[in-house]
Design a protein around this motif. Structure first.
Motif, short mmCIF file in Angstrom:
data_model
loop_
_atom_site.label_atom_id
_atom_site.label_comp_id
_atom_site.label_asym_id
_atom_site.label_seq_id
_atom_site.Cartn_x
_atom_site.Cartn_y
_atom_site.Cartn_z
N LEU A 7 0.83 -1.17 0.13
CA LEU A 7 -0.02 -0.01 -0.14
C LEU A 7 0.78 1.16 -0.02
O LEU A 7 0.13 2.32 0.26
CB LEU A 7 -1.04 0.12 1.29
CG LEU A 7 -1.97 -1.08 1.17
CD1 LEU A 7 -2.93 -1.16 2.56
CD2 LEU A 7 -2.95 -0.99 -0.06
N MET A 8 2.14 1.09 -0.21
CA MET A 8 2.89 2.22 -0.20
C MET A 8 3.57 2.44 -1.48
O MET A 8 4.07 1.50 -2.37
CB MET A 8 4.13 2.19 0.86
CG MET A 8 5.31 3.21 0.55
SD MET A 8 4.70 4.54 1.25
CE MET A 8 6.28 5.49 1.06
N HIS A 9 3.38 3.39 -2.34
CA HIS A 9 3.99 3.86 -3.41
C HIS A 9 4.93 4.99 -3.57
O HIS A 9 4.46 6.04 -2.76
CB HIS A 9 2.66 4.17 -4.52
CG HIS A 9 1.85 3.16 -4.77
ND1 HIS A 9 1.00 3.16 -5.73
CD2 HIS A 9 1.73 1.90 -4.28
CE1 HIS A 9 0.24 2.05 -5.69
NE2 HIS A 9 0.59 1.30 -4.98
N VAL A 10 6.02 4.92 -4.20
CA VAL A 10 6.84 6.20 -4.21
C VAL A 10 6.94 6.23 -5.86
O VAL A 10 6.87 5.76 -6.63
CB VAL A 10 8.28 5.56 -3.79
CG1 VAL A 10 8.38 5.41 -2.56
CG2 VAL A 10 8.80 4.53 -4.65
N GLU A 11 7.15 8.12 -5.90
CA GLU A 11 7.13 8.50 -7.36
C GLU A 11 8.26 9.24 -7.57
O GLU A 11 8.69 10.12 -6.57
CB GLU A 11 5.85 9.53 -7.22
CG GLU A 11 4.39 8.81 -7.30
CD GLU A 11 3.07 9.69 -7.32
OE1 GLU A 11 3.65 10.75 -7.97
OE2 GLU A 11 2.20 9.55 -7.08
N LEU A 12 9.00 8.87 -8.62
CA LEU A 12 10.10 9.78 -8.95
C LEU A 12 9.99 10.39 -10.41
O LEU A 12 9.28 9.52 -11.38
CB LEU A 12 11.61 8.74 -8.80
CG LEU A 12 11.73 8.06 -7.61
CD1 LEU A 12 11.12 6.71 -7.75
CD2 LEU A 12 13.06 8.26 -7.32
N THR A 13 10.63 11.40 -10.48
CA THR A 13 10.69 11.84 -11.84
C THR A 13 11.84 11.27 -12.79
O THR A 13 12.60 10.42 -12.10
CB THR A 13 11.02 13.48 -11.93
OG1 THR A 13 12.13 13.73 -11.20
CG2 THR A 13 10.10 13.90 -10.94
N GLU A 14 11.77 11.33 -13.96
CA GLU A 14 12.76 10.95 -14.78
C GLU A 14 14.27 11.55 -14.49
O GLU A 14 15.17 10.89 -14.58
CB GLU A 14 12.24 11.05 -16.30
CG GLU A 14 11.33 10.41 -17.02
CD GLU A 14 10.90 10.78 -18.37
OE1 GLU A 14 11.59 10.28 -19.34
OE2 GLU A 14 10.12 11.47 -18.77
N THR A 15 14.24 12.96 -14.31
CA THR A 15 15.33 13.49 -13.93
C THR A 15 16.01 12.77 -12.64
O THR A 15 17.24 12.80 -12.71
CB THR A 15 15.52 15.11 -13.73
OG1 THR A 15 14.33 15.34 -12.95
CG2 THR A 15 14.90 15.61 -15.24
N ALA A 16 15.32 12.43 -11.76
CA ALA A 16 15.95 11.83 -10.60
C ALA A 16 16.56 10.54 -10.88
O ALA A 16 17.63 10.22 -10.30
CB ALA A 16 14.69 11.68 -9.54
#
Length: 707
Positions: free
Chosen positions: A578-587
């Motif tokens: 139930l835990m989602h992490v979001e990262l950008t392409e640049t990261a």
């Protein structure tokens, strides 16, 4: 020895014959001889002591002052690696007993050791209180050391200080040895002179006068000349003339020994000046030498109607090299960077330029006009463009390619400032603006930059402690399944309610938090709070609602990101799926290998990984093949015009199809119209969020929504 005994016999016979007449003369001559020897010995001892101690004090003040300048940024950003590098370079010197870097309260930050066993301890030695309370440099001493300290300041703010203890043991040993040698030589000379005086007195009283004159010329004058030379050397005049040392007697030996000592002191002074004015790693001029050069150039140009330019060049993301490849590789990268900058400056700037390393990964170039008709601004722009291009090429270190960029700030004299301090400040501001503009570019200083920097500084100051004061809170935007509009989860969004300015836009303060490093404190707190809030939803009956949290590039590179996430899950009890992490392409682009390793470890325990703002980065779909992700979030810029722009519709459809072919979930951001949602449903989009589906809301309102 027989010769000496014969002289004694003759002396005794002469004393017996002329006892009454010459006794007084002998007493006077001997008294004068003793006084002269004592005076010479005292002068030599005093001169030696003053010279050695003063040189050590001057060296300590220069070295500690330079160390204080180098430690401003590391102490301000609490960079223990950079602090350790500086302290260890000083501690390696043979006569340094200790090096301590302390904060404003007197607690030790670094002692030059590898594991810093004294970190956080208060300095409790007898000198500590006087050093911590001092407003400026201070030189104190005990029986064992000379303690030289200097505060570390940034503007008027005192960050702490640095103190170095120089051992007096070696100095005392050398001083005692020199004094002993001088005393022995003087004692030997005294005995010889006494024998000569006795011999001359035995021959003739008139000859005794002549002997006294010869003694004055042969002994007292050279010693006095040596004493005068010692005073000149003490004053820094190493070119003073010494007595002719061609004599083969003890005085000649003494003069030659003194000459060797003077040469040694001169070499030591030369080495000290070279150390004080040269960067030890790159061999370039350092901050102190550059500042003197800049002051000199400004004095020459002031009133002459001519220009000069300062270029501040800072390597982008250099800390990543040290963190991932080690400091030895980082030093090699710096050396290669320095060589490239030197070559580029020589080609583009020629003799009308000066280059220096200001410490860390910052270099400064002084470019001035050699003629009245030279356009310094154009020359500076050409040099900056050359540097950006040259320094963008990969550097090969240990068979690995390292890609780095350079941000350059340019300021001009006299347009931007008339003094060295303001010019250097303006160059630093312009360099920062180049970083804000995307890095690997250059910017000229403008007046508006001062205001922007002031605003940023105020935001950074206000942002410190904002989470603890309750000003930073989380809002949750619902995420629905497109097919049946079922609520599946929410994205945690950080909000800042400033006590004076009200609601501050995330686009304003998130970037400041990222650049200043505050995100490394705020980020883990956001993860913990989001996990705890998600558990409250479960207690209220929403068992399978997930929460997604945005992760910055700096958090991902922190080294303990996985441990932070796992600790937050353990503390809250939230199931990993139930835990989602979001990262950008640049990261992800910052260090793809490290990102792949960390994200793989998170997915192994069930945590979902989404690639945020997909389609706006530089890599596009190519990253989906190399970086382990569970889903992509189509950027709102595509969704906004999907109803009227065929290109956006085609791109959105292609992203959905490609992601589904790879087994990934597709989330659409920025859904603000019913028609957008219907169109996404027909194209097979999985999830969506936006104002039409639900605005970001506080925890209480979201709990009511799921209830």
């Amino acid at each position: 020895m027989k010769f000496f005994e014969g002289l004694q016999a003759k002396f005794m016979v002469l004393i017996g014959l002329t006892l009454v007449v010459m006794l007084g003369v002998i007493a006077m001559i001997w008294q004068r001889q003793t006084a002269t020897q004592a005076e010479v010995l005292k002068l030599s001892q005093d001169a030696t002591r003053v010279l050695v101690y003063d040189r050590l004090r001057q060296r300590g003040e220069s070295q500690v002052s330079q160390a204080a300048d180098l430690l401003v940024n590391p102490v301000y950003y609490f960079d223990l690696d950079a602090i350790g590098a500086t302290t260890r370079s000083i501690l390696r010197q043979p006569d340094v007993s200790y090096v301590l870097v302390y904060d404003a309260k007197g607690s030790i930050l670094h002692d030059g050791s590898g594991d810093i066993p004294t970190f956080g301890q208060r300095m409790a030695d007898p000198l500590a209180q006087r050093i911590v309370s001092a407003d400026g440099p201070r030189v104190l001493s005990t029986d064992e050391v000379i303690d030289v300290s200097n505060p570390i300041l940034i503007g008027d703010q005192r960050l702490g200080g640095v103190r170095v203890g120089y051992s007096l043991g070696k100095i005392r040993t050398e001083e005692a040895h020199v004094n002993h040698e001088i005393a022995e030589r003087l004692r030997e000379l005294g005995n010889r002179h006494l024998a000569w005086i006795g011999l001359l007195l035995l021959m003739l009283v008139s000859l005794a006068v002549l002997v006294a004159m010869l003694l004055q010329r042969a002994l007292v004058r050279p010693i006095r000349q040596l004493s005068q030379a010692a005073r000149e050397i003490e004053a820094g005049n190493f070119s003073t003339e010494l007595p002719v040392n061609g004599r083969r007697d003890e005085v000649g030996t003494l003069v030659r020994a003194f000459a060797r000592m003077a040469d040694s002191i001169e070499r030591h002074d030369r080495d000290m000046r070279r150390m004080a004015y040269t960067d030890s790693l790159t061999g370039l001029a350092n901050r102190l030498a550059f500042r003197e050069t800049l002051d000199h150039r400004l004095m020459q140009l002031r009133g002459a109607g001519r220009q000069l330019a300062l270029l501040f060049a800072d390597i982008d993301d250099f800390k990543r090299v040290n963190d991932t490849l080690g400091h030895d590789v980082g030093d090699e990268v710096l050396i290669q960077f320095a060589n490239r900058i030197r070559e580029a400056v020589q080609r583009a700037g020629g003799d009308a330029s000066e280059l220096a390393r200001f410490g860390g990964d910052e270099f400064v170039i002084l470019l001035y006009a050699e003629g009245d008709h030279v356009d310094v601004r154009a020359s500076a722009a050409h040099l900056a463009e050359t540097l950006v291009a040259e320094l963008s090429r990969p550097i090969v270190v240990q068979d690995r390619q390292v890609f780095l960029g350079t941000s350059i700030g340019v300021t001009l004299f006299p347009e931007d400032a008339s003094g060295a301090t303001m010019l250097m400040k303006n160059g630093d501001i312009a360099m920062y603006q180049a970083k804000v503009a995307g890095k690997n570019c250059y910017r000229f200083y403008s007046r508006a930059m001062d205001q922007a920097v002031s605003r940023r500084v105020r935001i950074e100051q206000d942002l410190r402690g904002a989470w603890e004061r309750g000003e930073l809170t989380l809002a949750y935007q619902p995420i629905y399944r497109v097919s049946d509009k079922t609520l599946l989860g929410a994205e945690a969004l950080l909000r800042w309610q400033h006590p004076v300015h009200g609601q501050v836009a995330p686009s304003v303060f998130i970037d400041v938090a990222e650049q200043s490093g505050l995100i490394e404190t705020i980020g883990p707190a956001v993860i913990r709070a989001a996990c705890k809030d998600a558990m409250r939803w479960r207690h209220d009956g929403a068992d399978e609602l997930f929460v997604s949290v945005n992760i910055s590039a700096r958090q991902l590179r922190s080294g303990d990101f996985r441990e932070q996430v796992m600790a937050a899950l353990a503390d809250s009890g939230l199931p990993p799926h139930l835990m989602h992490v979001e990262l950008t392409e640049t990261a992800v682009l910052g260090d793809e290998e490290q990102a792949r390793r960390i994200l793989s470890s998170l997915r192994e325990v069930g945590i979902k990984v989404w690639l945020d703002d997909f389609g706006t980065g530089f890599s596009g779909l190519s990253h989906l093949r190399r970086v382990p992700v569970d889903g992509v979030k189509i950027d709102r810029s595509f969704i906004a015009d999907v109803l009227r722009d065929p290109d956006d519709l085609a791109l959105t459809t292609a992203i959905i199809a490609m992601a589904h072919s790879l087994g990934m979930t597709v989330v659409a951001e920025g859904v603000e119209k019913e028609g957008q949602c219907d169109l996404l449903r027909t194209r097979g989009c999985d999830l969506a969020q936006g104002y039409w589906l639900g605005h970001p809301m506080n925890m209480r309102d979201f709990t009511a929504l799921v209830g």
